[in-house]
Design a protein around this motif. Sequence first.
Motif, mmCIF file in Angstrom:
data_model
loop_
_atom_site.group_PDB
_atom_site.id
_atom_site.type_symbol
_atom_site.label_atom_id
_atom_site.label_comp_id
_atom_site.label_asym_id
_atom_site.label_seq_id
_atom_site.Cartn_x
_atom_site.Cartn_y
_atom_site.Cartn_z
ATOM 1 N N ARG A 25 0.814 -1.223 0.000
ATOM 2 C CA ARG A 25 0.000 0.000 0.000
ATOM 3 C C ARG A 25 0.850 1.275 0.000
ATOM 4 N N PRO A 28 3.191 3.457 -5.301
ATOM 5 C CA PRO A 28 2.258 4.221 -6.132
ATOM 6 C C PRO A 28 1.141 3.300 -6.628
ATOM 7 N N ALA A 29 0.000 3.872 -6.927
ATOM 8 C CA ALA A 29 -1.178 3.091 -7.314
ATOM 9 C C ALA A 29 -0.899 2.142 -8.472
ATOM 10 N N GLN A 32 0.909 -0.773 -7.017
ATOM 11 C CA GLN A 32 0.012 -1.571 -6.176
ATOM 12 C C GLN A 32 -0.842 -2.485 -7.046
ATOM 13 N N GLU A 33 -1.370 -1.905 -8.102
ATOM 14 C CA GLU A 33 -2.266 -2.622 -9.004
ATOM 15 C C GLU A 33 -1.582 -3.832 -9.631
ATOM 16 N N TYR A 36 -0.833 -6.535 -7.030
ATOM 17 C CA TYR A 36 -2.076 -7.210 -6.652
ATOM 18 C C TYR A 36 -2.500 -8.220 -7.721
#
Length: 87
Positions: A25, A28-29, A32-33, A36
């Motif tokens: 988390r 950076p997004a 993370q994406e 995941y």
Amino acid sequence: LSRAPDGGAAAEAALRADALWRAVRRLPAVHQEIVYLRHFLQLSEAEAGAALGVPAGTVKSRTHRALLQLRTVIVKDFPELHEADHE
């Protein structure tokens, strides 16, 4: 016949999983994406690319960069994860 982990081992695994998610988390997004999709959902590069609308090569390079950054976060902010991997 496999045996289920004892309560202590299960609790420790849950704590490590929580710490790992907190480390992810901090990325950076976009990183993370990709972590995941590839490592939590275990999608292939092609599957992750289809989900993101990008080529598999882009998934591969984003995964590489995300994991490098994640290692840095773990070493700096989550030493319990780093140390456990080197025991």
